[in-house]
Motif scaffolding. Structure first.
Motif, PDB file in Angstrom:
ATOM      1  N   LYS A 168      35.157  67.200  54.690  1.00 57.96           N
ATOM      2  CA  LYS A 168      34.392  67.245  53.436  1.00 57.96           C
ATOM      3  C   LYS A 168      32.974  66.854  53.862  1.00 57.96           C
ATOM      4  CE  LYS A 168      38.210  65.028  50.899  1.00 57.96           C
ATOM      5  NZ  LYS A 168      38.589  63.836  50.119  1.00 57.96           N
ATOM      6  N   VAL A 169      31.989  67.690  53.507  1.00 56.26           N
ATOM      7  CA  VAL A 169      30.641  67.417  54.029  1.00 56.26           C
ATOM      8  C   VAL A 169      29.584  67.395  52.934  1.00 56.26           C
ATOM      9  CG1 VAL A 169      31.135  68.487  56.267  1.00 56.26           C
ATOM     10  CG2 VAL A 169      30.147  69.867  54.417  1.00 56.26           C
ATOM     11  N   ASN A 170      28.467  66.856  53.294  1.00 57.29           N
ATOM     12  CA  ASN A 170      27.262  67.066  52.492  1.00 57.29           C
ATOM     13  C   ASN A 170      26.594  68.301  53.083  1.00 57.29           C
ATOM     14  OD1 ASN A 170      24.592  67.127  51.562  1.00 57.29           O
ATOM     15  ND2 ASN A 170      24.535  64.895  51.292  1.00 57.29           N
ATOM     16  N   MET A 171      26.592  69.412  52.296  1.00 56.86           N
ATOM     17  CA  MET A 171      26.114  70.693  52.832  1.00 56.86           C
ATOM     18  C   MET A 171      24.638  70.643  53.239  1.00 56.86           C
ATOM     19  SD  MET A 171      27.945  73.467  50.322  1.00 56.86           S
ATOM     20  CE  MET A 171      27.574  72.653  48.789  1.00 56.86           C
ATOM     21  N   CYS A 172      23.867  69.766  52.579  1.00 58.17           N
ATOM     22  CA  CYS A 172      22.427  69.740  52.859  1.00 58.17           C
ATOM     23  C   CYS A 172      22.085  68.957  54.128  1.00 58.17           C
ATOM     24  CB  CYS A 172      21.673  69.131  51.677  1.00 58.17           C
ATOM     25  SG  CYS A 172      22.000  69.989  50.147  1.00 58.17           S
ATOM     26  N   THR A 173      22.787  67.844  54.321  1.00 59.40           N
ATOM     27  CA  THR A 173      22.424  67.002  55.467  1.00 59.40           C
ATOM     28  C   THR A 173      23.334  67.225  56.668  1.00 59.40           C
ATOM     29  OG1 THR A 173      23.893  65.245  54.767  1.00 59.40           O
ATOM     30  CG2 THR A 173      21.634  65.164  53.928  1.00 59.40           C
ATOM     31  N   GLY A 174      24.500  67.852  56.415  1.00 55.71           N
ATOM     32  CA  GLY A 174      25.449  68.050  57.512  1.00 55.71           C
ATOM     33  C   GLY A 174      26.299  66.823  57.763  1.00 55.71           C
ATOM     34  N   GLU A 175      26.157  65.806  56.916  1.00 56.34           N
ATOM     35  CA  GLU A 175      26.921  64.580  57.102  1.00 56.34           C
ATOM     36  C   GLU A 175      28.401  64.803  56.761  1.00 56.34           C
ATOM     37  OE1 GLU A 175      27.262  60.177  54.985  1.00 56.34           O
ATOM     38  OE2 GLU A 175      25.929  61.728  54.169  1.00 56.34           O
ATOM     39  N   LEU A 176      29.263  64.266  57.626  1.00 56.02           N
ATOM     40  CA  LEU A 176      30.713  64.350  57.374  1.00 56.02           C
ATOM     41  C   LEU A 176      31.084  63.164  56.475  1.00 56.02           C
ATOM     42  CD1 LEU A 176      33.518  65.587  58.076  1.00 56.02           C
ATOM     43  CD2 LEU A 176      33.554  64.109  60.092  1.00 56.02           C
ATOM     44  N   ILE A 177      31.486  63.441  55.240  1.00 56.91           N
ATOM     45  CA  ILE A 177      31.759  62.318  54.333  1.00 56.91           C
ATOM     46  C   ILE A 177      33.229  61.920  54.288  1.00 56.91           C
ATOM     47  CG2 ILE A 177      29.733  62.692  52.861  1.00 56.91           C
ATOM     48  CD1 ILE A 177      31.692  64.074  50.877  1.00 56.91           C
ATOM     49  N   GLY A 178      34.053  62.739  54.862  1.00 64.30           N
ATOM     50  CA  GLY A 178      35.478  62.393  54.878  1.00 64.30           C
ATOM     51  C   GLY A 178      36.298  63.603  55.258  1.00 64.30           C
ATOM     52  N   VAL A 179      37.602  63.426  55.279  1.00 69.12           N
ATOM     53  CA  VAL A 179      38.482  64.571  55.564  1.00 69.12           C
ATOM     54  C   VAL A 179      39.639  64.557  54.565  1.00 69.12           C
ATOM     55  CG1 VAL A 179      37.990  64.766  58.035  1.00 69.12           C
ATOM     56  CG2 VAL A 179      39.765  63.197  57.273  1.00 69.12           C
ATOM     57  N   GLU A 180      40.229  65.722  54.357  1.00 71.52           N
ATOM     58  CA  GLU A 180      41.429  65.768  53.536  1.00 71.52           C
ATOM     59  C   GLU A 180      42.612  66.059  54.445  1.00 71.52           C
ATOM     60  OE1 GLU A 180      41.556  68.663  50.348  1.00 71.52           O
ATOM     61  OE2 GLU A 180      43.581  68.064  49.779  1.00 71.52           O
ATOM     62  N   ALA A 181      43.653  65.260  54.308  1.00 67.17           N
ATOM     63  CA  ALA A 181      44.851  65.482  55.128  1.00 67.17           C
ATOM     64  C   ALA A 181      45.733  66.511  54.439  1.00 67.17           C
ATOM     65  CB  ALA A 181      45.618  64.166  55.282  1.00 67.17           C
ATOM     66  N   LEU A 182      46.094  67.538  55.179  1.00 64.54           N
ATOM     67  CA  LEU A 182      46.918  68.609  54.604  1.00 64.54           C
ATOM     68  C   LEU A 182      48.161  68.801  55.477  1.00 64.54           C
ATOM     69  CD1 LEU A 182      43.831  70.798  53.867  1.00 64.54           C
ATOM     70  CD2 LEU A 182      45.393  69.983  52.082  1.00 64.54           C
ATOM     71  N   ILE A 183      49.286  68.820  54.823  1.00 61.64           N
ATOM     72  CA  ILE A 183      50.534  68.819  55.598  1.00 61.64           C
ATOM     73  C   ILE A 183      50.880  70.209  56.137  1.00 61.64           C
ATOM     74  CG2 ILE A 183      52.122  69.247  53.676  1.00 61.64           C
ATOM     75  CD1 ILE A 183      53.877  66.966  54.900  1.00 61.64           C
ATOM     76  N   ARG A 184      51.497  70.209  57.280  1.00 66.33           N
ATOM     77  CA  ARG A 184      52.017  71.437  57.896  1.00 66.33           C
ATOM     78  C   ARG A 184      53.419  71.134  58.420  1.00 66.33           C
ATOM     79  NH1 ARG A 184      48.280  72.692  55.556  1.00 66.33           N
ATOM     80  NH2 ARG A 184      46.356  73.744  56.175  1.00 66.33           N
ATOM     81  N   TRP A 185      54.244  72.169  58.437  1.00 68.87           N
ATOM     82  CA  TRP A 185      55.615  71.958  58.935  1.00 68.87           C
ATOM     83  C   TRP A 185      55.826  72.819  60.180  1.00 68.87           C
ATOM     84  CZ3 TRP A 185      60.617  72.841  55.487  1.00 68.87           C
ATOM     85  CH2 TRP A 185      61.754  72.407  56.207  1.00 68.87           C
ATOM     86  N   GLN A 186      55.987  72.157  61.288  1.00 66.75           N
ATOM     87  CA  GLN A 186      56.291  72.889  62.524  1.00 66.75           C
ATOM     88  C   GLN A 186      57.798  73.128  62.518  1.00 66.75           C
ATOM     89  OE1 GLN A 186      53.803  73.820  64.963  1.00 66.75           O
ATOM     90  NE2 GLN A 186      55.566  75.145  65.392  1.00 66.75           N
ATOM     91  N   HIS A 187      58.173  74.218  61.811  1.00 67.74           N
ATOM     92  CA  HIS A 187      59.604  74.463  61.617  1.00 67.74           C
ATOM     93  C   HIS A 187      60.222  74.989  62.912  1.00 67.74           C
ATOM     94  CE1 HIS A 187      63.309  76.164  59.994  1.00 67.74           C
ATOM     95  NE2 HIS A 187      63.111  75.401  58.935  1.00 67.74           N
ATOM     96  N   PRO A 188      61.403  74.449  63.305  1.00 63.63           N
ATOM     97  CA  PRO A 188      61.981  74.850  64.601  1.00 63.63           C
ATOM     98  C   PRO A 188      62.261  76.344  64.699  1.00 63.63           C
ATOM     99  CG  PRO A 188      63.479  73.396  63.350  1.00 63.63           C
ATOM    100  CD  PRO A 188      62.165  73.402  62.635  1.00 63.63           C
ATOM    101  N   GLU A 189      62.510  77.013  63.554  1.00 63.57           N
ATOM    102  CA  GLU A 189      62.768  78.454  63.640  1.00 63.57           C
ATOM    103  C   GLU A 189      61.650  79.297  63.032  1.00 63.57           C
ATOM    104  OE1 GLU A 189      66.401  78.030  61.598  1.00 63.57           O
ATOM    105  OE2 GLU A 189      67.057  76.830  63.317  1.00 63.57           O
ATOM    106  N   ARG A 190      61.037  78.758  61.962  1.00 63.99           N
ATOM    107  CA  ARG A 190      60.078  79.595  61.234  1.00 63.99           C
ATOM    108  C   ARG A 190      58.636  79.376  61.670  1.00 63.99           C
ATOM    109  NH1 ARG A 190      61.771  77.738  55.508  1.00 63.99           N
ATOM    110  NH2 ARG A 190      60.262  79.242  54.705  1.00 63.99           N
ATOM    111  N   GLY A 191      58.397  78.521  62.645  1.00 66.63           N
ATOM    112  CA  GLY A 191      57.030  78.298  63.131  1.00 66.63           C
ATOM    113  C   GLY A 191      56.244  77.387  62.211  1.00 66.63           C
TER     114      GLY A 191
END
Ligand code: C2E
Ligand code: CA
Ligand code: CA
Length: 668
Positions: free
Chosen positions: A425-448
């Protein structure tokens, strides 16, 4: 010289019992004879002890046998000594006769086989008297003569010498001793017998008392068991079985035999208008009504079936033969419709029902079947009250697939199959990184690698979403700790599902999780909740949010704009940030009305002093527009896609905002 019963101080158990205490007066001076006498006295004492203490059904015969055997042996030895020293003397033959008489008397007694107490007492009287007399008088006389002969006297002189020794005061002493022994023997035995009898009686009493106590306890325990069994498996209002009871019935049926597929049925049934009965007549009358209904339904139940009340106005019916389900339901509905009189008024009810036939593919446990029946009941109620629905094959398959998914997730979480990706998540004008959002992913053994859209929607209303949520929070905190150690200072937003947030122990568990990471400041954790999640019960949501805020964490309202929050609502909800839903951003460039929504949200957030972030910034133009509207914080593919944690430092170092966005003087 005392006849003794030596009793230890602390117990009533006698250590020894001497009806005939040994005394130096008994000594003849001939060692062999004295030691044999002692042995005889010992056997006699033992016999008396045995007689006094043993129960009447145990005879003292064997001790008496021993006494007789030993006496015969001793007599023979003794006679041999007398004979060798005083050959052919009448004293010796008289002495022998005396021995024989003793043996005969005892034999006679044995032959009489009498257990009578008096006879026994006589026997002891005889034995003590005989032994005392024989040793004190007869044997000592023989011993005196033997020693006199040995010192050179003739047998006649020796006899006279012995007479002198044993006459006068000694004779008085002997008879006094005899008298005393006799009395002591009698009273000691008596005392002993009484004592033993008392002890036996006490033991008997204790046994009876214990037996009674055991019996009473057993009785009480069995009553408790029955009560517990009742409470565990029955419903106290109707006397029908409860949920546990019907689960037991279903499981027994499933285990009892190999049922053909779909041959039995489970009906979940819910009264449509019970609330009305409850409000109109009060709980007590309503309960009475349920009792009447339950009895009527039991009468209407087909053979082999079962009926249980599982909660307020919900019942479950087990039908053995699924071909009869339809008729069974008709019969139950007819019965429910029969008027019943409560407090002078007439009441009747109707129900809706969900039916599942079983056993069916893959699912053969009572819990699942009950849930399926409930699920179908829920749909039936939505369609039309008073109706019923059968769960069809396709639904069963879907259900099964969902169950499989839950199982896989539950297994996958501890198995390290899940990952968190992070989107800046950034400030588009200054380029400052204000934080991140954690998003889940599933490394499924068969489905990738699976994006959340592939598995979250199916589970967001299921408790497994809480397992996921907790995993995500812990993983995010772990990552924050790692970044800390690399001097990367970031805050992380995690998504919290509505069901999870509303769980009664959410705050407590969050606090525990934060405690697990004392190095991580709670201020670095931001909880993203859907606007719709917070919308539910405002008071409750507000309270939860406030309690979490007190722990230090902050809140963002996710997908803002889609939930139509009222102004007062927005004013009262203690959140820090609004995240503009990506839909508005996406469509803003070619849709005038979306621009005005964007404008509205941005000014709202300014008015209420909330921070605002735009999601879904996919292009340069999106950014331009948002900046022009006064929203400089953003998240989107135009800035960065979600990435694994270790890719973030490199991205941060290389990323610069596109020139049109760049404005280092931006203040937001
Ligand atoms: P969200 O919370 O609104 O997350 C943003 C979603 O938009 C993410 O999708 C992200 O990859 C995607 N996105 C970001 N920038 C852009 C863009 O410029 N264009 C487009 N088209 N999409 C963009 P993702 O990772 O697939 O997550 C989808 C949703 O799943 C999330 O929506 C969130 O509601 C949910 N979700 C993700 N992770 C979690 C989680 O850990 N817990 C919970 N409860 N929900 C999660
Ligand atoms: Ca989010
Ligand atoms: Ca969102």
């Amino acid at each position: 010289m005392v006849a003794a019963m030596l009793v230890s101080e602390n117990t009533t158990e006698p250590l020894t019992f001497e009806i005939f205490p040994w005394n130096h007066n008994f000594e003849t001076g001939i060692e062999v004879i004295d030691s044999q006498h002692k042995k005889l006295v010992e056997i006699l004492n033992r016999l008396a002890w045995h007689f006094a203490s043993s129960h009447s059904d145990v005879s003292c015969d064997h001790v008496l046998d021993e006494l007789l055997e030993y006496a015969k042996f001793h007599f023979a030895e003794e006679e041999q000594i007398w004979n060798s020293r005083l050959p052919e003397q009448t004293v010796v033959s008289n002495h022998q006769e005396c021995h024989q008489l003793f043996v005969e008397t005892i034999r006679q007694y044995q032959a009489s086989q009498s257990d009578d107490e008096e006879v026994l007492a006589d026997l002891f009287d005889y034995l003590t008297r005989w032994l005392a007399f024989h040793i004190l008088e007869s044997d000592r006389r023989m011993a005196l003569m033997v020693s006199a002969v040995s010192s050179g006297m003739s047998p006649d002189q020796a006899r006279r010498h012995a007479d002198e020794q044993l006459g006068g005061p000694v004779a008085v002493l002997v008879s006094a001793l005899l008298e005393i022994y006799n009395k002591l023997a009698g009273s000691t035995i008596q005392l002993m017998r009484e004592k033993m009898a008392r002890k036996r009686a006490e033991e008997e009493l204790e046994k009876v008392r214990q037996a009674r106590l055991d019996e009473a306890l057993e009785q009480q325990a069995s009553e408790y068991r029955q009560q517990l069994e009742f409470l565990a498996y029955y419903d106290s209002v109707t006397g029908l079985e409860n949920r546990n009871g019907i689960v037991r019935q279903i499981n027994t049926l499933l285990e009892s035999a190999r049922l053909p597929c779909g041959s039995a049925a489970l009906i979940s049934l819910d009264l449509d208008n019970f609330l009305e009965v409850n409000t109109r007549f009060g709980e007590e009358s309503a309960d009475r009504f349920l009792g009447i209904l339950a009895r009527r339904w039991l009468d209407a139940l087909f053979p082999g079936g079962a009926l249980a009340r599982v909660s307020g106005d919900e019942f479950v019916v087990l039908v053995r033969d699924s071909a009869q389900v339809q008729t069974q339901l008709d019969a139950l509905q007819l019965t429910a419709g029969q008027p019943c009189s409560i407090n002078g008024s007439t009441v009747s009810v109707q129900f809706s029902a969900g039916v599942v036939l079983f056993p069916h593919e893959g699912i053969n446990d009572a819990d699942t079947l009950l849930r399926q029946a409930d699920h179908t009941l829920f749909r039936a109620k939505q369609e039309a009250r008073g109706s019923w629905l059968f769960m069809d094959a396709e639904e069963q398959l879907q259900y099964k697939a969902r169950q499989q998914l839950f199982d896989e997730i539950r297994k996958g979480l501890p198995d390290n199959q899940f990952r968190l990706y992070y989107q800046p998540k950034v400030n588009m004008c200054t380029g400052e990184l204000i934080g991140v959002e954690a998003l889940i992913r599933w490394q499924h053994p068969e489905r990738g690698l699976l994006a959340p859209g592939h598995f979250l929607p199916a589970v967001e209303h299921h408790p497994v979403i809480m397992d996921i949520g907790e995993w995500v929070i812990r993983e995010a905190l772990t990552q924050l700790q790692r970044w800390d150690r690399e001097d990367i200072e970031l805050s992380v937003g995690v998504n919290i599902a509505a069901l999870h947030l509303r769980h009664s122990s959410f705050v407590e568990r969050l606090a525990n999780l934060l405690d697990e990471f004392p190095e991580v400041a709670p201020q670095r954790l931001d909880l993203e909740i859907l606007e719709t999640a917070a919308l539910g019960e405002l008071d409750k949501a507000t309270e939860t949010i406030q309690r979490c805020t007190a722990l230090g964490v902050s809140f963002s309202l996710d997908d803002f704009g889609t939930g139509y929050s009222s102004l007062s609502y927005l004013k009262n909800l203690p959140v820090d940030t609004l995240k503009i839903d990506q839909g508005f951003v996406r469509d803003s460039l070619d849709n005038g009305s979306d621009i005005s929504i964007l404008k509205g949200i941005i000014s709202l957030s300014q008015a209420f002093n909330h921070c605002v972030i735009a999601e879904g910034v996919e292009t340069l133009e999106h950014g331009n527009l948002l900046i022009s509207l006064g929203c400089c914080y953003a998240q989107g593919y135009a800035i960065a896609r979600p990435m694994p944690a270790d890719a973030l430092p490199e991205w941060q170092q290389s990323w610069v905002p596109p020139a049109p966005w760049y404005d280092p003087s931006c203040q937001t």
